[in-house]
Design an enzyme around this catalytic site. Structure first.
Site: not given
Lengths: 107, 313
Positions: A31, A34
């Protein structure tokens, strides 16, 4: 204090029973946002050590916990106080925005 | 390396997609020592959340969006440009020396500024869309697709991004329904064909999303057929919104001339804005092409325009 990793085995003690507020960062390796927000959480964790604890939960490794908390977007940063979620921040945000969201727990 | 806030810099670049990074490469090679604010969480720009980029020239077998941006970033650094992983939070651009304030509170001054803030995802504008964001409503298939394994989900939109997201999501979901307001897709032929040929993808054309349903997670959508006016409710556990982008121009609103939609206006084929020494490029300006390669091209133009401006300064 640097952020620490939390797992199913430690979640109860580290998060739910914590005396200080705990921000749980639900994240995964694949991700992008993230990764972008990770260094910001490290900084906040260091700057507000003692007031708030920031821990990271890998949703790939800890699927059942992510599911239990209904995570469907990452990063999701849930703030636990006394075992309850009092705030949920979805998506990467700049540091001042996250600090603002957490402000009432940082003083 | 740290930025010298006491001096007046030649050029500051705000934003770091293909436009910002290309402007950085060119201005760095022109010895203008650019400072690039790449964004605290948006560094790399929109391509950071995409998968395979198949149409950027030079990559026979395609390249992953984040890898392409990483390469550009390294190329910027190889010429000694200063990259700051922070945001610009305010700008004063109307005098000869421009003043910008960053997220950490520093003021940086420069003779010229290149704006490359790109665009942000457009929202449907429904109250429940916001409320259920992170609870089934998502704007990032590559981030969140994983959480929709074995589920039936919807993708809103009819352009290339919607097709890409839908195709990607079929890796996880049992069925992906593309909900599009119009009769025909806006997407390029190759992307539309790929979606149409994907057995897991279905289409709902002429369909408007009226509401996102669900208490603490998405359970369905309230839909309206725009031709017949007929309303219906369909079950979905997720909604991915890919209905386009809006330029990130709020920071320069009131200073820079922009059109009704907020795209920054430039002088003819140049990147010159209405303010001397301020240039704009990429998705912030371009509502027509919006490709990685056109953004990179306009970043190059902005760098050359800035260089020309500075040499005549």
């Amino acid at each position: 204090m640097a952020t620490e990793k939390v797992t199913a085995a430690t979640f109860n003690d580290v998060v739910l029973k914590s005396a200080t507020p705990v921000l749980v960062d639900f994240w995964a390796e694949w991700c992008g946002p993230c990764k972008a927000v990770a260094p910001i959480l490290e900084e906040i964790s260091n700057e507000y050590a003692g007031k708030i604890k920031i821990v990271k939960l890998n949703t790939d490794e800890e699927g059942p916990i992510a599911m239990k908390y209904g995570i469907s977007s990452i990063p999701t940063m849930n703030l636990f106080v006394g075992g309850q979620i009092v705030k949920s921040i979805v998506g990467a945000r700049p540091k001042p925005a996250i600090v603002r969201e957490l402000s009432e727990y940082l003083n | 390396m740290s930025v010298d806030y006491s001096k007046v810099h030649e050029v500051v670049i705000v934003g770091s997609g293909p436009a910002g990074y290309t402007a950085a490469i060119y201005t760095a090679r022109a010895q203008l020592n650019p400072v690039i604010y790449e964004g605290s969480v948006t560094a790399g720009g929109a391509l950071m959340n995409t998968t395979e980029v198949e149409n950027f020239p030079g990559f026979e077998h395609g390249i992953m969006g984040p890898d392409l941006m990483d390469q550009m970033r390294k190329q910027v650094l190889s010429f000694g440009a200063e990259l700051v992983t922070d945001d610009i939070v305010s700008m004063k651009l109307d005098s000869d020396i421009k003043e910008l304030i960053d997220g950490a509170g520093n003021t940086i001054r420069a003779k010229s500024v290149i704006l490359a803030m790109g665009s942000a995802y457009k929202e449907l504008g429904l109250t429940n869309e916001k409320r259920l964001s992170g609870r089934g409503v998502s704007w990032c298939a590559t981030c969140d697709g994983f959480f929709f394994r074995e589920q039936v989900i919807a993708v809103a939109g009819g352009g290339d991004s919607a097709m890409e997201e839908a195709n990607f999501l079929t890796k996880f979901a049992t069925k992906v329904v593309i909900v599009h307001r119009r009769e025909e897709l806006r997407a390029s032929k190759i992307m539309a064909e790929r979606a149409k040929n994907n057995p897991k993808i279905e289409f709902l054309f002429n369909t408007q999303i009226l509401d996102v349903l669900g208490e603490d997670k998405v359970t369905g959508l309230k839909l309206k057929n725009v031709k017949t006016g007929e309303e219906s409710v369909k079950d979905f556990t997720g909604l991915f919104v890919a209905i386009g982008h809006l330029p990130r121009s709020e920071l320069v609103k009131g200073q820079i001339t922009m059109n009704n939609e907020g795209y920054v206006e430039v002088d003819g084929r140049s990147t010159r804005t209405n303010l001397r020494g301020v240039f704009a490029c990429g998705d912030l300006v371009d509502h027509t092409y919006r490709q990685a390669i056109t953004a990179a091209g306009s970043g190059c133009q902005a760098a050359l325009d800035a260089e020309r401006f500075l040499s005549g300064h």
